[in-house]
Design an enzyme around this catalytic site. Structure first.
Site, PDB file in Angstrom:
ATOM      1  N   ARG A  36       0.828  -1.223   0.000  1.00  0.00           N
ATOM      2  CA  ARG A  36       0.000   0.000   0.000  1.00  0.00           C
ATOM      3  C   ARG A  36       0.852   1.258   0.000  1.00  0.00           C
ATOM      4  O   ARG A  36       0.531   2.239  -0.679  1.00  0.00           O
ATOM      5  CB  ARG A  36      -0.938   0.001   1.216  1.00  0.00           C
ATOM      6  CG  ARG A  36      -2.179  -0.850   0.997  1.00  0.00           C
ATOM      7  CD  ARG A  36      -3.112  -0.783   2.190  1.00  0.00           C
ATOM      8  NE  ARG A  36      -4.353  -1.466   1.891  1.00  0.00           N
ATOM      9  CZ  ARG A  36      -5.272  -1.767   2.807  1.00  0.00           C
ATOM     10  NH1 ARG A  36      -5.066  -1.448   4.079  1.00  0.00           N
ATOM     11  NH2 ARG A  36      -6.377  -2.378   2.466  1.00  0.00           N
ATOM     12  N   LYS A 198     -18.165 -17.850   4.317  1.00  0.00           N
ATOM     13  CA  LYS A 198     -19.597 -17.779   4.595  1.00  0.00           C
ATOM     14  C   LYS A 198     -20.420 -17.142   3.488  1.00  0.00           C
ATOM     15  O   LYS A 198     -20.104 -16.050   3.019  1.00  0.00           O
ATOM     16  CB  LYS A 198     -19.812 -16.969   5.874  1.00  0.00           C
ATOM     17  CG  LYS A 198     -19.317 -17.674   7.109  1.00  0.00           C
ATOM     18  CD  LYS A 198     -19.558 -16.803   8.304  1.00  0.00           C
ATOM     19  CE  LYS A 198     -19.411 -17.594   9.595  1.00  0.00           C
ATOM     20  NZ  LYS A 198     -19.670 -16.742  10.741  1.00  0.00           N
ATOM     21  N   GLY A 355      -8.606  -9.009   1.208  1.00  0.00           N
ATOM     22  CA  GLY A 355      -7.401  -9.369   1.959  1.00  0.00           C
ATOM     23  C   GLY A 355      -6.871 -10.764   1.701  1.00  0.00           C
ATOM     24  O   GLY A 355      -5.745 -10.946   1.231  1.00  0.00           O
ATOM     25  N   GLY A 378     -12.254  -4.475   2.428  1.00  0.00           N
ATOM     26  CA  GLY A 378     -13.683  -4.197   2.606  1.00  0.00           C
ATOM     27  C   GLY A 378     -14.268  -3.348   1.482  1.00  0.00           C
ATOM     28  O   GLY A 378     -15.397  -3.583   1.041  1.00  0.00           O
TER      29      GLY A 378
HETATM   30  C1  3PG Z   1      -8.421  -1.755   5.224  1.00  0.00           C
HETATM   31  O1  3PG Z   1      -7.382  -2.180   5.740  1.00  0.00           O
HETATM   32  O2  3PG Z   1      -9.224  -2.472   4.585  1.00  0.00           O
HETATM   33  C2  3PG Z   1      -8.666  -0.279   5.258  1.00  0.00           C
HETATM   34  O3  3PG Z   1      -7.531   0.372   5.695  1.00  0.00           O
HETATM   35  C3  3PG Z   1      -9.870   0.068   6.098  1.00  0.00           C
HETATM   36  O4  3PG Z   1      -9.636  -0.210   7.445  1.00  0.00           O
HETATM   37  P1  3PG Z   1     -10.876  -0.331   8.444  1.00  0.00           P
HETATM   38  O5  3PG Z   1     -11.607  -1.602   8.040  1.00  0.00           O
HETATM   39  O6  3PG Z   1     -10.301  -0.402   9.820  1.00  0.00           O
HETATM   40  O7  3PG Z   1     -11.754   0.867   8.232  1.00  0.00           O
END
Ligand code: 3PG
Ligand code: MG
Length: 402
Positions: A36, A198, A355, A378
């Site tokens: 990143r 899931k 991830g 996310g």
């Molecule tokens: C992530 O790592 O997906 C982003 O940095 C968002 O982090 P967070 O889910 O803690 O908002």
């Protein structure tokens, strides 16, 4: 509607206040994966070269509300960030205060300042306009370059965009272009590979994908729930018995939209949840009572690979099996290699994110062969759900207001 790009703006001598996502993995105070940081820095170097004065905002981890826990300090990111940007990055131990404003005003053209963790302030996650107004004092123009935080309506991603001339950063634009190419206007036929534990966490993703794509391959624990819904014996396999109704809805939606759902026809089962546990291949509807499904089987892999062969767009989220334990990574690795091979041959565009997905592609050694690997977790999922992301909406709204 295209977002206003910071690359088109005059930045010389200006304090460019940029929301980055430097939320990287750290062990023992050291950054273990700089992806990143590196991808963010690659987009910022041209701005520094053009005389921008960078003021960098980021969150790191999830500190307790309002608690300034040094474990979450972003100071430890500075060595990696300085290396990647090619300048010695200065540090402000607060992000909203007079001292930070003074440091931002002391920057010269081509210099950079990193501010302490945004989430040390409750106003950040509260999307508090007063906190955003404090942040706005640090810059002359605002840039959001954190696609991976765009699913959060926080002060630095939402309220702040309304207070300064607002632009999209290079990495954010790159992410949106790559994801749009795979989901909004894909070369057909298009397939999504959706894995993970899931069904319940990816209902909205599956419902959106079956509307838009020609094929969806389902793997991981999620596939078990689909198999269970069709009457397969589960043994001790992970599955969600309460999601049968959801499975039926997704299957019906797929039929209406002409999307072909693919489930494994054979599976790898084991009696223990361990790396190298004794295992065997059985038909997908015949998991022995004392065993659990840990991966898709070889026939399934061959069939999934044949689907990929026919497709010109491949979208990937989630592993197909318990990929962190050998040999239950076999299906994920084999299919990742297939997607990489088709991409290298120029036969498919491949886009992956989330991830675990990136970790799986790295383990398979093929991440660099994909057309695009998103830095988002996310936010990537919410994008797959077809949702409008607050961080992107804020940039559009700011542009309309300008
Ligand atoms: C992530 O790592 O997906 C982003 O940095 C968002 O982090 P967070 O889910 O803690 O908002
Ligand atoms: Mg690539």
């Amino acid at each position: 509607m295209a977002l206003p790009s910071i690359l088109q703006a005059d930045v010389r001598g200006k304090r460019v206040l940029v929301r980055a996502d430097l939320n990287v993995p750290v062990e023992n105070g050291r950054v273990t994966d700089t992806t990143r940081i590196d991808r963010f820095a690659a987009g910022m170097r041209p701005l520094l070269a053009r005389g921008a004065r960078l003021v960098i905002l980021t969150h790191f981890g999830r500190p307790k509300r309002g608690e300034m826990n040094p474990a979450y300090s972003v100071d430890k990111l500075r060595p990696a960030l300085s290396r990647a940007l090619g300048v010695e990055v200065r540090f402000s131990d607060v992000c909203a205060d007079n001292s930070a404003v003074i440091l931002s005003n002391a920057l010269r053209d081509g210099e950079a300042l990193l501010c302490e963790n945004l989430r040390y302030n409750e106003g950040e996650t509260d999307n508090d306009p007063a906190f955003a107004a404090e942040l706005a004092k640090l810059g002359d123009i605002y840039v959001n370059d954190a696609f991976s935080c765009a699913h959060r309506a926080h002060a630095s991603t939402d309220a702040l965009a309304r207070l300064l001339p607002a632009y999209a950063g290079p990495l954010l634009i790159e992410e949106i272009d790559a994801l749009s190419a795979a989901l909004e206007a894909p070369q057909k036929p298009a397939v999504a590979i959706v894995g993970g534990a899931k069904v319940s966490s990816k209902i909205a993703v599956l419902k959106n994908l079956v509307r838009k794509l020609d094929h969806v391959i389902i793997g991981g624990g999620m596939a078990n729930t689909f198999l269970f819904a069709s009457g397969a014996a589960m043994g001790r396999s992970l599955h969600e018995a309460d999601q049968v109704g959801t499975v039926r809805e997704i299957e019906a939606l797929a039929r209406v939209h002409g999307c072909c759902l693919h489930l494994p026809r054979d599976v790898v089962v084991a009696r223990e949840f361990n790396a190298h546990a004794a295992h065997e291949v059985v038909p997908a509807d015949a998991c022995p009572q004392d065993a659990m499904i840990l991966d898709a089987g070889p026939e399934a892999v061959a069939e999934f690979a044949a689907v990929l062969e026919d497709c010109r767009t491949i979208l990937w989220n989630g592993p197909l099996g318990a990929f962190e334990m050998q040999p239950f990574d076999a299906a994920t690795v084999a299919l990742a290699q297939k997607a990489a091979e088709l991409t290298r041959a120029g036969r498919a565009v491949s886009v992956a994110g989330g991830g675990d997905t990136v970790a799986a592609l790295n383990a398979a050694g093929v991440a660099q062969d994909f057309t695009y690997v998103s830095t988002a977790g996310g936010a990537f999922l919410e994008w797959l759900e077809g949702r409008e992301l607050p961080g992107i909406a804020a940039l559009h709204a700011a542009e309309c207001a300008a």
